[in-house]
Scaffold this active site. Structure first.
Site, PDB file in Angstrom:
ATOM      1  N   ILE A  37     104.860  31.392  35.019  1.00 50.65           N
ATOM      2  CA  ILE A  37     103.575  32.224  35.166  1.00 50.65           C
ATOM      3  C   ILE A  37     103.542  33.454  33.649  1.00 50.65           C
ATOM      4  O   ILE A  37     103.925  33.822  34.819  1.00 50.65           O
ATOM      5  CB  ILE A  37     103.057  32.194  35.869  1.00 50.65           C
ATOM      6  CG1 ILE A  37     102.534  30.964  36.474  1.00 50.65           C
ATOM      7  CG2 ILE A  37     101.530  32.774  35.537  1.00 50.65           C
ATOM      8  CD1 ILE A  37     101.532  30.206  37.722  1.00 50.65           C
ATOM      9  N   HIS A  41     103.370  19.902  28.081  1.00 50.29           N
ATOM     10  CA  HIS A  41     103.518  19.585  29.699  1.00 50.29           C
ATOM     11  C   HIS A  41     103.049  17.566  30.172  1.00 50.29           C
ATOM     12  O   HIS A  41     102.514  17.217  28.911  1.00 50.29           O
ATOM     13  CB  HIS A  41     101.700  20.220  30.116  1.00 50.29           C
ATOM     14  CG  HIS A  41     101.371  19.917  31.535  1.00 50.29           C
ATOM     15  ND1 HIS A  41     101.725  20.574  32.693  1.00 50.29           N
ATOM     16  CD2 HIS A  41     100.467  18.845  32.271  1.00 50.29           C
ATOM     17  CE1 HIS A  41     101.444  20.253  33.389  1.00 50.29           C
ATOM     18  NE2 HIS A  41     100.662  18.865  33.297  1.00 50.29           N
ATOM     19  N   ASP A  73      98.562  25.324  32.091  1.00 47.60           N
ATOM     20  CA  ASP A  73      98.691  24.095  30.981  1.00 47.60           C
ATOM     21  C   ASP A  73      97.365  24.407  30.592  1.00 47.60           C
ATOM     22  O   ASP A  73      96.603  23.331  30.703  1.00 47.60           O
ATOM     23  CB  ASP A  73      98.842  22.752  32.768  1.00 47.60           C
ATOM     24  CG  ASP A  73     100.353  23.445  32.437  1.00 47.60           C
ATOM     25  OD1 ASP A  73     101.624  23.643  31.744  1.00 47.60           O
ATOM     26  OD2 ASP A  73     100.561  23.348  33.631  1.00 47.60           O
TER      27      ASP A  73
HETATM   28  C1  GAR Z   1     109.141  18.482  30.894  1.00 42.37           C
HETATM   29  O1  GAR Z   1     108.604  17.688  31.134  1.00 42.37           O
HETATM   30  C2  GAR Z   1     108.063  19.413  30.733  1.00 42.37           C
HETATM   31  O2  GAR Z   1     106.787  19.248  30.191  1.00 42.37           O
HETATM   32  C3  GAR Z   1     107.282  19.741  31.816  1.00 42.37           C
HETATM   33  O3  GAR Z   1     109.039  19.915  32.521  1.00 42.37           O
HETATM   34  C4  GAR Z   1     110.058  19.058  31.910  1.00 42.37           C
HETATM   35  C5  GAR Z   1     111.277  19.742  31.290  1.00 42.37           C
HETATM   36  O4  GAR Z   1     111.953  19.473  31.166  1.00 42.37           O
HETATM   37  N1  GAR Z   1     107.100  21.013  31.921  1.00 42.37           N
HETATM   38  C6  GAR Z   1     105.977  21.420  33.050  1.00 42.37           C
HETATM   39  O5  GAR Z   1     105.870  20.755  33.714  1.00 42.37           O
HETATM   40  C7  GAR Z   1     105.307  22.435  32.324  1.00 42.37           C
HETATM   41  N2  GAR Z   1     104.097  23.005  33.007  1.00 42.37           N
HETATM   42  P1  GAR Z   1     113.445  19.712  29.820  1.00 42.37           P
HETATM   43  O6  GAR Z   1     113.880  20.870  29.742  1.00 42.37           O
HETATM   44  O7  GAR Z   1     114.357  18.533  30.496  1.00 42.37           O
HETATM   45  O8  GAR Z   1     112.210  19.528  28.362  1.00 42.37           O
END
Ligand code: GAR
Length: 214
Positions: free
Chosen positions: A91, A108, A144
């Site tokens: 955050i 997100h 978000d």
């Molecule tokens: C993704 O699914 C992204 O949308 C989520 O974390 C993952 C990261 O994957 N983000 C959140 O939840 C943010 N609130 P990655 O490291 O493989 O891109």
């Protein structure tokens, strides 16, 4: 447009952005990748792509303000014009968010404003939604939250687990993040009155709203 990507983990969205930026016609380049976690997998992806990367470990800072100050300095030092948070699970202070107002995107894995926060897929399945998806939005102080640039809808199957649903949504994430970045970098997606307005779209521009992009 010079982009700084913030990560905390695996970095598959980072890789999607790296792949998009590899196209000479793409209107953005990644000038730095910053992780708040040492050992984040995405750092190796940046290394393999020859992109400058560094760890700014939040645990080494006394408070959120000093961590965000170091982050801000590193991004500005790298000449970053737009931040893309890609699985950055930290955050940010209101002060940081304001400094980068309309210059920071986040992805997100839900159709915002539904299911903000953590454990998104578990909560989506628990709620019994038939459609989930993902959202790219400009960052605001509330987690978000912020003007939506792109969304993709993804079906939820009756036998889905959090991990099967996450994997299906991730495929869509990798499509809409580069698409959203392209539209923002070209100035075709702009925030007007806390909504994103599109202008100057070409025939080939996919405006990604409420449909699974091809
Ligand atoms: C993704 O699914 C992204 O949308 C989520 O974390 C993952 C990261 O994957 N983000 C959140 O939840 C943010 N609130 P990655 O490291 O493989 O891109």
């Amino acid at each position: 447009m010079k982009v700084g990507v913030l990560i905390s983990g695996r970095g598959s969205n980072l890789q999607a952005l790296i792949d998009a930026c590899a196209d000479a016609d793409f209107p953005a380049e990644i000038v730095t990748v910053i992780s708040n976690k040492p050992g984040a997998g995405g750092l190796e992806l940046a290394e393999a792509a020859g992109i400058p990367h560094q760890v700014i470990n939040h645990k080494k800072f006394e408070d959120r303000e000093s961590f965000d100050g170091a982050l801000d300095e590193a991004l500005r030092g790298a000449g970053v014009e737009l931040i893309c948070s890609a699985g950055f699970m930290r955050i940010l202070t209101d002060g940081f968010v304001e400094k980068w107002r309309n210059k920071q995107l986040n992805i997100h894995p839900s159709l915002l404003p539904s299911f903000k926060g953590l454990h998104v897929h578990e909560r989506s399945i628990e709620a019994g939604v038939r459609i989930s998806g993902c959202t790219v939005h400009f960052v605001r102080a509330e987690m978000d939250d912020g003007p939506i640039v792109a969304q993709a809808a993804v079906p939820v199957h009756g036998d889905d687990t959090a991990s099967t649903l996450a994997a299906r949504i991730l495929v869509a994430e990798h499509k809409i993040y580069p698409l959203a970045l392209k539209l923002v970098a070209e100035g075709k997606a702009r925030v007007v009155g806390e909504k994103v307005i599109f202008s100057g779209l070409d025939e080939g521009d996919d405006v990604p709203i409420l449909s699974h992009p091809r």
